[in-house]
Design a protein around this motif. Structure first.
Motif, PDB file in Angstrom:
ATOM      1  N   ARG A   1       0.842  -1.201   0.000  1.00 10.93           N
ATOM      2  CA  ARG A   1       0.000   0.000   0.000  1.00 10.93           C
ATOM      3  C   ARG A   1       0.880   1.254   0.000  1.00 10.93           C
ATOM      4  NH1 ARG A   1      -2.632  -2.132   4.673  1.00 10.93           N
ATOM      5  NH2 ARG A   1      -2.272  -0.097   5.612  1.00 10.93           N
ATOM      6  N   ASP A   2       0.450   2.261  -0.753  1.00 12.08           N
ATOM      7  CA  ASP A   2       1.210   3.516  -0.892  1.00 12.08           C
ATOM      8  C   ASP A   2       1.518   4.163   0.454  1.00 12.08           C
ATOM      9  OD1 ASP A   2       1.402   3.493  -3.674  1.00 12.08           O
ATOM     10  OD2 ASP A   2      -0.502   4.545  -3.923  1.00 12.08           O
ATOM     11  N   GLU A   3       0.533   4.211   1.334  1.00  9.82           N
ATOM     12  CA  GLU A   3       0.723   4.921   2.607  1.00  9.82           C
ATOM     13  C   GLU A   3       1.801   4.280   3.484  1.00  9.82           C
ATOM     14  OE1 GLU A   3      -3.032   2.385   2.909  1.00  9.82           O
ATOM     15  OE2 GLU A   3      -2.294   3.875   1.508  1.00  9.82           O
ATOM     16  N   ILE A   4       1.987   2.980   3.366  1.00  9.17           N
ATOM     17  CA  ILE A   4       3.037   2.316   4.152  1.00  9.17           C
ATOM     18  C   ILE A   4       4.413   2.738   3.641  1.00  9.17           C
ATOM     19  CG2 ILE A   4       4.084   0.088   4.729  1.00  9.17           C
ATOM     20  CD1 ILE A   4       1.229  -1.087   4.665  1.00  9.17           C
ATOM     21  N   ALA A   5       4.600   2.653   2.335  1.00  7.45           N
ATOM     22  CA  ALA A   5       5.888   3.033   1.742  1.00  7.45           C
ATOM     23  C   ALA A   5       6.171   4.516   1.956  1.00  7.45           C
ATOM     24  CB  ALA A   5       5.897   2.692   0.259  1.00  7.45           C
ATOM     25  N   GLU A   6       5.176   5.351   1.750  1.00  6.77           N
ATOM     26  CA  GLU A   6       5.368   6.791   1.931  1.00  6.77           C
ATOM     27  C   GLU A   6       5.692   7.124   3.380  1.00  6.77           C
ATOM     28  OE1 GLU A   6       1.826   8.643   0.405  1.00  6.77           O
ATOM     29  OE2 GLU A   6       2.307   8.071  -1.648  1.00  6.77           O
ATOM     30  N   GLY A   7       5.051   6.424   4.306  1.00  3.07           N
ATOM     31  CA  GLY A   7       5.317   6.645   5.723  1.00  3.07           C
ATOM     32  C   GLY A   7       6.745   6.301   6.103  1.00  3.07           C
ATOM     33  N   GLU A   8       7.346   5.368   5.376  1.00  4.60           N
ATOM     34  CA  GLU A   8       8.732   4.977   5.637  1.00  4.60           C
ATOM     35  C   GLU A   8       9.706   5.682   4.698  1.00  4.60           C
ATOM     36  OE1 GLU A   8       9.139   0.721   5.784  1.00  4.60           O
ATOM     37  OE2 GLU A   8       7.468   0.513   7.203  1.00  4.60           O
ATOM     38  N   GLY A   9       9.177   6.527   3.802  1.00  2.18           N
ATOM     39  CA  GLY A   9      10.032   7.308   2.909  1.00  2.18           C
ATOM     40  C   GLY A   9      10.794   6.484   1.896  1.00  2.18           C
ATOM     41  N   ARG A  10      10.145   5.504   1.309  1.00  2.18           N
ATOM     42  CA  ARG A  10      10.805   4.646   0.317  1.00  2.18           C
ATOM     43  C   ARG A  10       9.808   4.244  -0.760  1.00  2.18           C
ATOM     44  NH1 ARG A  10       8.468   0.116   1.332  1.00  2.18           N
ATOM     45  NH2 ARG A  10       7.915  -0.498   3.448  1.00  2.18           N
ATOM     46  N   PRO A  11      10.295   3.670  -1.863  1.00  4.66           N
ATOM     47  CA  PRO A  11       9.375   3.180  -2.898  1.00  4.66           C
ATOM     48  C   PRO A  11       8.560   1.983  -2.392  1.00  4.66           C
ATOM     49  CG  PRO A  11      11.625   3.330  -3.733  1.00  4.66           C
ATOM     50  CD  PRO A  11      11.690   3.542  -2.259  1.00  4.66           C
ATOM     51  N   ARG A  12       7.443   1.735  -3.056  1.00  5.56           N
ATOM     52  CA  ARG A  12       6.621   0.568  -2.705  1.00  5.56           C
ATOM     53  C   ARG A  12       7.382  -0.718  -2.997  1.00  5.56           C
ATOM     54  NH1 ARG A  12       1.166   0.363  -5.723  1.00  5.56           N
ATOM     55  NH2 ARG A  12       2.573   0.630  -7.452  1.00  5.56           N
ATOM     56  N   ARG A  13       7.068  -1.736  -2.237  1.00  9.43           N
ATOM     57  CA  ARG A  13       7.652  -3.062  -2.448  1.00  9.43           C
ATOM     58  C   ARG A  13       6.619  -3.963  -3.118  1.00  9.43           C
ATOM     59  NH1 ARG A  13       9.794  -3.339   3.739  1.00  9.43           N
ATOM     60  NH2 ARG A  13      11.744  -2.223   3.400  1.00  9.43           N
ATOM     61  N   ARG A  14       7.114  -4.882  -3.938  1.00 13.22           N
ATOM     62  CA  ARG A  14       6.235  -5.900  -4.519  1.00 13.22           C
ATOM     63  C   ARG A  14       6.379  -7.150  -3.663  1.00 13.22           C
ATOM     64  NH1 ARG A  14       5.678  -7.121 -10.763  1.00 13.22           N
ATOM     65  NH2 ARG A  14       4.160  -5.482 -10.510  1.00 13.22           N
ATOM     66  N   PHE A  15       5.259  -7.654  -3.200  1.00 14.26           N
ATOM     67  CA  PHE A  15       5.239  -8.832  -2.345  1.00 14.26           C
ATOM     68  C   PHE A  15       4.801 -10.057  -3.124  1.00 14.26           C
ATOM     69  CE2 PHE A  15       5.400  -5.556   0.785  1.00 14.26           C
ATOM     70  CZ  PHE A  15       5.924  -6.136   1.927  1.00 14.26           C
ATOM     71  N   TYR A  16       5.241 -11.212  -2.640  1.00 15.69           N
ATOM     72  CA  TYR A  16       4.883 -12.503  -3.221  1.00 15.69           C
ATOM     73  C   TYR A  16       4.370 -13.388  -2.096  1.00 15.69           C
ATOM     74  CZ  TYR A  16       7.625 -10.842  -7.140  1.00 15.69           C
ATOM     75  OH  TYR A  16       8.094 -10.094  -8.185  1.00 15.69           O
ATOM     76  N   ARG A  17       3.298 -14.125  -2.389  1.00 12.27           N
ATOM     77  CA  ARG A  17       2.765 -15.079  -1.418  1.00 12.27           C
ATOM     78  C   ARG A  17       2.201 -16.279  -2.162  1.00 12.27           C
ATOM     79  NH1 ARG A  17      -1.927 -11.124   0.339  1.00 12.27           N
ATOM     80  NH2 ARG A  17      -3.089 -11.143  -1.606  1.00 12.27           N
ATOM     81  N   ILE A  18       2.124 -17.367  -1.456  1.00 12.02           N
ATOM     82  CA  ILE A  18       1.537 -18.585  -2.006  1.00 12.02           C
ATOM     83  C   ILE A  18       0.047 -18.354  -2.203  1.00 12.02           C
ATOM     84  CG2 ILE A  18       0.954 -20.990  -1.445  1.00 12.02           C
ATOM     85  CD1 ILE A  18       3.788 -20.880  -2.142  1.00 12.02           C
ATOM     86  N   SER A  19      -0.475 -18.766  -3.349  1.00 16.85           N
ATOM     87  CA  SER A  19      -1.910 -18.686  -3.603  1.00 16.85           C
ATOM     88  C   SER A  19      -2.589 -19.886  -2.937  1.00 16.85           C
ATOM     89  CB  SER A  19      -2.176 -18.721  -5.108  1.00 16.85           C
ATOM     90  OG  SER A  19      -1.815 -19.988  -5.628  1.00 16.85           O
ATOM     91  N   SER A  20      -3.906 -19.899  -2.933  1.00 15.33           N
ATOM     92  CA  SER A  20      -4.614 -21.044  -2.360  1.00 15.33           C
ATOM     93  C   SER A  20      -4.301 -22.309  -3.159  1.00 15.33           C
ATOM     94  CB  SER A  20      -6.117 -20.786  -2.296  1.00 15.33           C
ATOM     95  OG  SER A  20      -6.615 -20.468  -3.578  1.00 15.33           O
ATOM     96  N   LYS A  21      -4.155 -22.170  -4.462  1.00 16.29           N
ATOM     97  CA  LYS A  21      -3.785 -23.309  -5.311  1.00 16.29           C
ATOM     98  C   LYS A  21      -2.390 -23.824  -4.948  1.00 16.29           C
ATOM     99  CE  LYS A  21      -3.504 -24.453 -10.227  1.00 16.29           C
ATOM    100  NZ  LYS A  21      -3.691 -23.895 -11.572  1.00 16.29           N
ATOM    101  N   GLY A  22      -1.454 -22.894  -4.758  1.00 20.66           N
ATOM    102  CA  GLY A  22      -0.094 -23.267  -4.376  1.00 20.66           C
ATOM    103  C   GLY A  22      -0.033 -23.873  -2.983  1.00 20.66           C
ATOM    104  N   ALA A  23      -0.850 -23.336  -2.068  1.00 16.05           N
ATOM    105  CA  ALA A  23      -0.877 -23.868  -0.703  1.00 16.05           C
ATOM    106  C   ALA A  23      -1.367 -25.304  -0.686  1.00 16.05           C
ATOM    107  CB  ALA A  23      -1.759 -22.989   0.182  1.00 16.05           C
ATOM    108  N   ALA A  24      -2.238 -25.634  -1.620  1.00 19.16           N
ATOM    109  CA  ALA A  24      -2.740 -27.001  -1.707  1.00 19.16           C
ATOM    110  C   ALA A  24      -1.742 -27.938  -2.388  1.00 19.16           C
ATOM    111  CB  ALA A  24      -4.066 -27.023  -2.461  1.00 19.16           C
ATOM    112  N   ALA A  25      -1.039 -27.432  -3.399  1.00 21.05           N
ATOM    113  CA  ALA A  25      -0.161 -28.282  -4.205  1.00 21.05           C
ATOM    114  C   ALA A  25       1.290 -28.334  -3.733  1.00 21.05           C
ATOM    115  CB  ALA A  25      -0.197 -27.816  -5.658  1.00 21.05           C
ATOM    116  N   ALA A  26       1.817 -27.236  -3.213  1.00 22.30           N
ATOM    117  CA  ALA A  26       3.245 -27.152  -2.899  1.00 22.30           C
ATOM    118  C   ALA A  26       3.712 -28.146  -1.840  1.00 22.30           C
ATOM    119  CB  ALA A  26       3.617 -25.727  -2.498  1.00 22.30           C
ATOM    120  N   PRO A  27       3.010 -28.329  -0.724  1.00 20.99           N
ATOM    121  CA  PRO A  27       3.517 -29.286   0.273  1.00 20.99           C
ATOM    122  C   PRO A  27       3.670 -30.699  -0.285  1.00 20.99           C
ATOM    123  CG  PRO A  27       1.888 -27.853   1.273  1.00 20.99           C
ATOM    124  CD  PRO A  27       1.855 -27.588  -0.209  1.00 20.99           C
ATOM    125  N   GLN A  28       2.714 -31.130  -1.084  1.00 21.69           N
ATOM    126  CA  GLN A  28       2.798 -32.467  -1.691  1.00 21.69           C
ATOM    127  C   GLN A  28       3.952 -32.535  -2.690  1.00 21.69           C
ATOM    128  OE1 GLN A  28       1.182 -35.265  -0.934  1.00 21.69           O
ATOM    129  NE2 GLN A  28       2.307 -36.402  -2.487  1.00 21.69           N
TER     130      GLN A  28
END
Length: 125
Positions: free
Chosen positions: A70-97
């Motif tokens: 979110r813009d307000e988080i990055a702006e509050g810390e005085g830096r550019p926004r970060r791109r985050f990565y997370r496991i999707s529900s599909k990945g959460a189901a398939a990755a452990p196996q």
């Protein structure tokens, strides 16, 4: 859906996104907030040129989602926004196996065979 090739690096990335090997707490739950690129690079020890193509393949397979901070988080810390990565529900189901199968299929000798130039067909003194 494209198949996910379970290379050792891909396994490392998936384990990081699933929260495995977290030094603070051993977890097998999905990290709901995700991780940004630099944090993922530090956790996995992989350089950007290796990490981001893996993340993109996992995203195309539907196993990983990416989103902007979110813009307000990055702006509050005085830096550019970060791109985050997370496991999707599909990945959460398939990755452990997939990780379990890749671990079971791994060689048990401890060392992978590596071609050694100069030793094939002759002796080195």
């Amino acid at each position: 859906m494209p198949d996910v090739k379970m290379t050792p690096h891909t396994q490392t990335v998936l384990r990081a996104l699933l929260g495995h090997g977290d030094a603070r707490e051993h977890r097998t739950v999905v990290l709901a907030d995700g991780l940004y690129g630099l944090e993922l690079s530090k956790r996995t020890g992989l350089p950007n040129g290796t990490l981001f193509p893996i993340l993109e393949r996992l995203r195309q397979a539907g196993w990983v989602e990416r989103y902007w901070e979110r813009d307000e988080i990055a702006e509050g810390e005085g830096r550019p926004r970060r791109r985050f990565y997370r496991i999707s529900s599909k990945g959460a189901a398939a990755a452990p196996q997939a990780l379990a199968e890749a671990t079971a299929a791994a060689p048990t000798t401890g060392r992978a065979r590596v071609a050694r130039p100069g030793l094939a067909g002759g002796s080195v003194e």
